[in-house]
Design a protein around this motif. Structure first.
Motif, short mmCIF file in Angstrom:
data_model
loop_
_atom_site.label_atom_id
_atom_site.label_comp_id
_atom_site.label_asym_id
_atom_site.label_seq_id
_atom_site.Cartn_x
_atom_site.Cartn_y
_atom_site.Cartn_z
N GLY A 93 7.86 -4.11 -2.89
CA GLY A 93 6.84 -3.21 -3.40
C GLY A 93 6.71 -3.26 -4.90
O GLY A 93 7.25 -4.13 -5.58
N PRO A 94 5.99 -2.30 -5.48
CA PRO A 94 5.70 -2.32 -6.91
C PRO A 94 6.81 -1.77 -7.80
O PRO A 94 6.71 -1.83 -9.02
CB PRO A 94 4.45 -1.43 -7.01
CG PRO A 94 4.59 -0.47 -5.87
CD PRO A 94 5.25 -1.24 -4.77
N ASP A 98 5.00 1.45 -10.12
CA ASP A 98 4.12 2.07 -9.13
C ASP A 98 3.43 3.32 -9.68
O ASP A 98 3.97 4.02 -10.53
CB ASP A 98 4.94 2.45 -7.90
CG ASP A 98 4.08 2.81 -6.70
OD1 ASP A 98 2.90 2.43 -6.68
OD2 ASP A 98 4.61 3.46 -5.78
N TYR A 99 2.25 3.56 -9.20
CA TYR A 99 1.55 4.83 -9.43
C TYR A 99 0.55 4.98 -8.29
O TYR A 99 -0.42 4.24 -8.20
CB TYR A 99 0.83 4.84 -10.78
CG TYR A 99 0.18 6.17 -11.10
CD1 TYR A 99 0.92 7.22 -11.64
CD2 TYR A 99 -1.18 6.37 -10.86
CE1 TYR A 99 0.32 8.44 -11.92
CE2 TYR A 99 -1.78 7.59 -11.15
CZ TYR A 99 -1.03 8.62 -11.68
OH TYR A 99 -1.62 9.83 -11.96
N TRP A 100 0.80 5.96 -7.42
CA TRP A 100 -0.02 6.15 -6.22
C TRP A 100 -0.14 7.66 -6.03
O TRP A 100 0.55 8.26 -5.23
CB TRP A 100 0.65 5.48 -5.03
CG TRP A 100 -0.20 5.35 -3.81
CD1 TRP A 100 -0.11 6.07 -2.66
CD2 TRP A 100 -1.27 4.43 -3.60
NE1 TRP A 100 -1.04 5.67 -1.75
CE2 TRP A 100 -1.78 4.64 -2.30
CE3 TRP A 100 -1.86 3.44 -4.40
CZ2 TRP A 100 -2.84 3.91 -1.78
CZ3 TRP A 100 -2.91 2.70 -3.88
CH2 TRP A 100 -3.40 2.94 -2.59
N MET A 144 -4.59 3.97 -11.11
CA MET A 144 -4.31 3.22 -9.88
C MET A 144 -5.05 1.89 -9.84
O MET A 144 -4.48 0.87 -9.43
CB MET A 144 -4.67 4.09 -8.67
CG MET A 144 -3.73 5.28 -8.49
SD MET A 144 -3.89 6.16 -6.91
CE MET A 144 -5.41 7.08 -7.17
N ARG A 147 -3.52 -1.03 -11.69
CA ARG A 147 -2.31 -1.58 -11.08
C ARG A 147 -2.62 -2.39 -9.82
O ARG A 147 -2.04 -3.46 -9.61
CB ARG A 147 -1.35 -0.45 -10.72
CG ARG A 147 -0.65 0.20 -11.90
CD ARG A 147 0.01 1.50 -11.45
NE ARG A 147 0.88 2.06 -12.46
CZ ARG A 147 0.49 2.83 -13.47
NH1 ARG A 147 -0.80 3.10 -13.60
NH2 ARG A 147 1.36 3.31 -14.34
N PHE A 148 -3.50 -1.87 -8.97
CA PHE A 148 -3.67 -2.43 -7.64
C PHE A 148 -5.02 -3.07 -7.38
O PHE A 148 -5.21 -3.68 -6.32
CB PHE A 148 -3.44 -1.34 -6.59
CG PHE A 148 -2.04 -0.79 -6.58
CD1 PHE A 148 -1.01 -1.50 -5.99
CD2 PHE A 148 -1.75 0.43 -7.18
CE1 PHE A 148 0.27 -1.01 -5.97
CE2 PHE A 148 -0.46 0.93 -7.18
CZ PHE A 148 0.57 0.21 -6.58
N LEU A 562 -0.29 -5.42 -8.68
CA LEU A 562 0.98 -5.12 -8.05
C LEU A 562 0.84 -5.21 -6.53
O LEU A 562 -0.25 -5.02 -5.99
CB LEU A 562 1.44 -3.70 -8.43
CG LEU A 562 1.78 -3.48 -9.90
CD1 LEU A 562 2.09 -2.01 -10.15
CD2 LEU A 562 2.95 -4.35 -10.33
N PHE A 564 1.32 -4.06 -2.58
CA PHE A 564 1.53 -2.89 -1.73
C PHE A 564 2.83 -3.10 -0.97
O PHE A 564 3.08 -4.19 -0.44
CB PHE A 564 0.36 -2.70 -0.77
CG PHE A 564 -0.89 -2.19 -1.41
CD1 PHE A 564 -1.06 -0.84 -1.64
CD2 PHE A 564 -1.88 -3.06 -1.81
CE1 PHE A 564 -2.21 -0.35 -2.25
CE2 PHE A 564 -3.04 -2.60 -2.42
CZ PHE A 564 -3.20 -1.24 -2.64
N SER A 565 3.64 -2.09 -0.91
CA SER A 565 4.89 -2.19 -0.14
C SER A 565 4.57 -2.25 1.34
O SER A 565 3.50 -1.82 1.79
CB SER A 565 5.78 -1.00 -0.44
OG SER A 565 5.17 0.20 0.03
N ARG A 568 3.78 1.18 2.65
CA ARG A 568 2.44 1.69 2.34
C ARG A 568 1.39 1.01 3.21
O ARG A 568 0.43 1.65 3.65
CB ARG A 568 2.15 1.49 0.86
CG ARG A 568 0.88 2.18 0.37
CD ARG A 568 0.84 2.24 -1.15
NE ARG A 568 1.81 3.16 -1.67
CZ ARG A 568 2.28 3.14 -2.93
NH1 ARG A 568 1.85 2.21 -3.78
NH2 ARG A 568 3.18 4.02 -3.33
#
Length: 581
Positions: A93-94, A98-100, A144, A147-148, A562, A564-565, A568
């Motif tokens: 994962g990130p 991470d930021y979600w 978000m 990052r993604f 980044l 996704f785990s 997630r």
């Protein structure tokens, strides 16, 4: 059963309204929270406190500088160092990057749905609070999307009993998210008057414009420099670049034309002037557009405790060693390049420390602790040993030697000062802090400032063909810094100016991502520090290179986003993974 809303007492302090509100945390029914201005303010303060304006308050506040190869952290076990060397994958994962924050998004949506039905709040007040909340939601999406790439845009409160297709939403495209940010900020601009309050930690019109300025510049860069990914949710079509540059240009121009902001430029000392930007708080600072407000003890952080050099009273200290690779970006005031031939940094050459560092860009001297710079009325030392006239050396940190000018210095510096790079971050450090321990620093975190406005404007103007405007904006920045003015503007010197002016302000990593130049600085690179040995007989230093980090950095093109785990992805069967993972 009715939902219960938890109002944190800490959030009351964020807005300075604790005299109006219950001082202890309370459980408050959703039916009454938007029937009272104080409770509404407390609810919104809690939203502010949960939005990640900066990574962390203490030793990890250097996260983005570390992954952007500006400085590293003192100890290998610290999160920024983990993030630098992390191997990213779906399984892992990130990680720390991470930021979600969809829980925050849900609570913002809750306010937007409920506050309009208030029977006690005035319509004008409701309108202003909705505008404030919509900004926070747009900023949340910006954190978000950068990052993604594409993430689901959710503008209503979801409930567990909602239909399957309403609960499990696919990812919107990256372009749709950036368009959402622009449309939201554009829609609320008219809900703010011309009052300037962003420096006090509250959203105002200029804060909204600056989110447009920054986010649209990111979108334009991604469109210009990147590609649409194979799954369609990352990347932006190249044909949209000009439109986004125009949006960024227009927002920056509106801030400039407002006349509300200036580049701080008082006195002749360019070093202290630049340093003062980050230590002057509230609306007294005419350069600050929007800041996260901190107060020692009450809502304090530990920057001074972690950033002070060893020997100046901080219990931890020396936590942010600056990488020499980044120092090379700071040119000399006489126009020489800051990149000295590394082949000259050998044991056979000696250097005048005042020229090697003291004659560099004043922004360097205000931002980095280097050998013999002054702090709190004393000099800061970074040398490993002193070489005597007979060629022998001494290295006691407690024994002094007498220099040619009659002053004394230790035979060697404190080991913590020289452990990683023999240079330390100084920017934002308060030399007047009487208690440099965790929780006792109160420097506000500047999110948007006028220096960035001009840099955003210059970059957008350049790509729109407005080169004279771009050059003028860049030269305003350089003139304030006391650096030679440019005679022409290029993509290279715009990017260079941005990295220098905004150093350690959490910009460089994201700039390298949106420019798609991260591989040049972050892949296959073993960053360097310096070793200083002082020669007593000549009052010079032998300067050599050393490895600053434990291994070579790796940064593949997949890291523009980044991953996704797996967990997630498992939570939402409609999600697709980012390319390369």
């Amino acid at each position: 059963m009715k939902k219960i809303l938890y109002i944190f007492s800490l959030s009351l302090l964020l807005l300075g309204c604790e005299d109006q509100l219950i001082k202890d945390a309370n459980f408050i029914s959703e039916n009454v929270v938007f029937e009272s201005e104080p409770l509404t303010e407390a609810y919104i303060a809690n939203l502010y406190s949960r939005l990640q304006f900066q990574y962390a308050e203490n030793q990890n506040m250097g996260m983005w500088a570390a992954v952007g190869a500006e400085h590293t952290n003192y100890a290998d076990w610290q999160a920024p160092n983990h993030a630098v060397l992390r191997s990213f994958s779906e399984a892992r994962g990130p990680g720390d990057l991470d930021y979600w924050n969809y829980s925050l998004n849900r609570d913002i949506n809750f306010l937007l749905e409920k506050i309009e039905s208030s029977e006690n709040l005035e319509p004008e007040y409701i309108r202003s609070k909705m505008a404030e909340a919509r900004f926070l939601r747009a900023f949340n999406y910006f954190e978000m999307v950068k990052r993604f790439g594409g993430v689901p845009i959710i503008t209503r409160v979801q409930n567990r009993d909602d239909a399957y297709d309403e609960l499990y939403l696919p990812r919107n495209t990256e372009q749709e998210v950036y368009d959402f940010i622009y449309n939201e900020t554009q829609a609320i601009l008219g809900d703010f008057d011309d009052e300037r309050i962003g420096a006090n930690g509250r959203v105002d019109k200029y804060t909204v414009l600056m989110l447009q300025s920054r986010a649209m510049l990111y979108a334009a860069s991604i469109a210009k420099n990147g590609n649409v990914g194979p799954n369609g949710v990352t990347g932006i079509n190249a044909s949209s670049a000009t439109s986004y540059f125009q949006k960024s240009y227009d927002a920056s121009k509106a801030v400039i034309n407002s006349g509300q902001f200036i580049l701080i430029n008082s006195g002749t000392d360019k070093v202290s002037n630049y340093a003062s930007i980050f230590l002057t708080e509230g609306t007294d600072n005419k350069e600050t557009i929007f800041a996260e407000v901190w107060e020692p003890v009450i809502k304090g952080h530990g920057l001074d405790n972690y950033a002070y050099p060893a020997g100046f009273g901080a219990s931890w200290n020396s936590n942010f060693p600056v990488l020499y690779d980044f120092v090379e970006l700071f040119d000399f005031t006489d126009g020489r390049s800051g990149k000295i031939d590394r082949g000259l940094l050998t044991a056979s050459n000696e250097w005048d420390i005042n020229d090697f560092f003291g004659n560099r860009d004043p922004r360097f001297r205000a931002s980095v602790f280097y050998p013999e710079c002054e702090f709190k009325g004393e000099r800061v030392w970074f040398h490993t040993k002193t070489i005597l006239a007979d060629g022998s050396s001494v290295n006691s940190t407690s024994t002094k030697v007498t220099r040619l000018d009659g002053t004394e210095m230790p035979q060697a510096s404190e080991p913590r000062n020289r452990r990683n790079t023999s240079l330390l971050r100084r920017k934002k450090v308060d030399g007047d802090n009487p208690t440099p321990v965790s929780g006792y620093s109160g420097q506000d975190y500047i999110i948007f400032r006028y220096g960035e406005t001009l840099l955003n404007f210059a970059e957008a103007a350049f790509y729109l063909g407005e080169t004279s405007e771009a050059l003028d904006a860049i030269n305003q920045i350089r003139d304030r810094a006391g650096m030679p003015l440019r005679t022409e503007v290029t993509e290279g010197n715009i990017r260079h100016e941005r990295q220098v002016e905004l150093c350690f302000e959490d910009h460089r990593f994201w700039d390298l991502i949106r420019w798609r130049t991260a591989q040049q600085y972050l892949d296959g690179v073993r960053t360097k520090g310096l070793v200083f040995n002082y020669k007593l007989e000549t009052d010079t230093y032998v300067i050599t290179l050393k490895n600053a980090e434990t291994q070579v950095r790796s940064f593949g093109t997949e890291r523009f986003y980044l991953p996704f785990s797996s967990s997630r992805l498992g939570d939402n069967p409609k999600f697709v993974q980012n390319p390369g993972y």
